[in-house]
Design a protein around this motif. Structure first.
Motif, PDB file in Angstrom:
ATOM      1  N   UNK A 127       1.361  14.658  -4.131  1.00 46.84           N
ATOM      2  CA  UNK A 127       2.179  14.326  -5.065  1.00 46.84           C
ATOM      3  C   UNK A 127       3.481  13.575  -4.819  1.00 46.84           C
ATOM      4  N   UNK A 128       3.576  12.187  -5.216  1.00 50.62           N
ATOM      5  CA  UNK A 128       4.329  11.119  -4.844  1.00 50.62           C
ATOM      6  C   UNK A 128       5.800  11.627  -5.347  1.00 50.62           C
ATOM      7  N   UNK A 129       6.800  11.496  -4.272  1.00 51.50           N
ATOM      8  CA  UNK A 129       8.182  11.969  -4.551  1.00 51.50           C
ATOM      9  C   UNK A 129       8.904  10.826  -5.719  1.00 51.50           C
ATOM     10  N   UNK A 130       9.513  11.524  -6.540  1.00 50.64           N
ATOM     11  CA  UNK A 130      10.155  10.770  -7.626  1.00 50.64           C
ATOM     12  C   UNK A 130       9.287   9.896  -8.492  1.00 50.64           C
ATOM     13  N   UNK A 131       8.319  10.430  -8.489  1.00 54.93           N
ATOM     14  CA  UNK A 131       7.205   9.880  -9.559  1.00 54.93           C
ATOM     15  C   UNK A 131       6.418  10.720 -10.258  1.00 54.93           C
ATOM     16  N   UNK A 132       5.713  10.528 -11.360  1.00 55.18           N
ATOM     17  CA  UNK A 132       4.786  11.417 -11.920  1.00 55.18           C
ATOM     18  C   UNK A 132       3.397  10.820 -11.622  1.00 55.18           C
ATOM     19  N   UNK A 133       2.864  10.665 -10.285  1.00 57.36           N
ATOM     20  CA  UNK A 133       1.871  10.161  -9.790  1.00 57.36           C
ATOM     21  C   UNK A 133       1.349  11.075  -8.619  1.00 57.36           C
ATOM     22  N   UNK A 134      -0.027  11.012  -8.539  1.00 59.71           N
ATOM     23  CA  UNK A 134      -0.352  11.668  -7.364  1.00 59.71           C
ATOM     24  C   UNK A 134      -1.427  10.907  -6.436  1.00 59.71           C
ATOM     25  N   UNK A 135      -1.565  10.813  -5.143  1.00 58.25           N
ATOM     26  CA  UNK A 135      -2.619  10.295  -4.579  1.00 58.25           C
ATOM     27  C   UNK A 135      -3.501  11.046  -3.830  1.00 58.25           C
ATOM     28  N   UNK A 136      -4.878  10.882  -3.993  1.00 61.59           N
ATOM     29  CA  UNK A 136      -5.692  11.749  -3.465  1.00 61.59           C
ATOM     30  C   UNK A 136      -6.670  10.974  -2.609  1.00 61.59           C
ATOM     31  N   UNK A 137      -7.254  11.560  -1.368  1.00 67.74           N
ATOM     32  CA  UNK A 137      -8.181  11.227  -0.683  1.00 67.74           C
ATOM     33  C   UNK A 137      -9.358  11.628  -0.438  1.00 67.74           C
ATOM     34  N   UNK A 138     -10.688  11.324  -0.576  1.00 67.23           N
ATOM     35  CA  UNK A 138     -11.732  12.061  -0.369  1.00 67.23           C
ATOM     36  C   UNK A 138     -12.891  11.076   0.044  1.00 67.23           C
ATOM     37  N   UNK A 139     -13.961  11.611   0.217  1.00 65.68           N
ATOM     38  CA  UNK A 139     -15.105  11.072   0.846  1.00 65.68           C
ATOM     39  C   UNK A 139     -16.327  11.214  -0.229  1.00 65.68           C
TER      40      UNK A 139
END
Length: 163
Positions: A127-139
């Motif tokens: 979950x990105x700090x100070x944001x309403x976004x997330x970053x996800x990594x996968x294969x």
């Protein structure tokens, strides 16, 4: 620390893509504003960071496993770097997102999860700090003959609700 075969140049390139997508506004319509290997839409960005060979000609276990191991090493190296930035990732099971009803009016706001759950079973998420976004990594792999892909998805935190 990066594995020997994972060059710093590749890691820097992946981080540049992640940083760019994390900061980029979400578009009002689906499209490919970042060019080949990137697509975006309301509430999401997706990008292919790296891709293996395809397996149309040879699907032997040795070749498939080697390709998958190479991408897993890239994912592990990138995860270490992102964990230094944002802390330990959350493991997110993507299977529950397959069960969402497509007639649900929020289905379009479920991207990039709708795509990711179709090609992967889980992802590492920050979950990105100070944001309403997330970053996800996968294969992910869409079909046994297709390449494995190291994928990054950026989405609104609200897309994680209602599994």
């Amino acid at each position: 620390m990066l594995p020997q075969h994972q060059s710093r140049e590749h890691a820097d390139e992946y981080l540049s893509i992640i940083d760019s997508l994390s900061a980029r506004p979400f578009p009002d319509e689906n499209g490919r504003p970042g060019g080949a290997g990137q697509w975006s839409g309301p509430g999401f960005h997706l990008a292919v960071l790296r891709e293996s060979q395809d397996f149309w000609e040879d699907r032997s276990a040795e070749i498939v496993e080697a390709a998958e191991r190479e991408l897993e090493a890239g994912l592990a190296a990138l995860s270490v770097i992102l964990a230094e930035r944002w802390g330990a990732p959350e493991a997110v099971d993507l299977w529950p997102y397959l069960e969402l009803d497509d007639s649900d009016s929020t289905a379009t706001s479920r991207e990039p999860l709708s795509f990711l759950c179709g090609v992967a079973g889980s992802m590492q998420m920050w979950r990105l700090p100070h944001s309403e976004r997330w970053v996800g990594l996968t294969i992910g792999q869409a079909d046994p003959e297709w390449p494995f892909q190291l994928l990054v998805g950026i989405g609104e935190t609200s897309s994680l609700d209602g599994r």
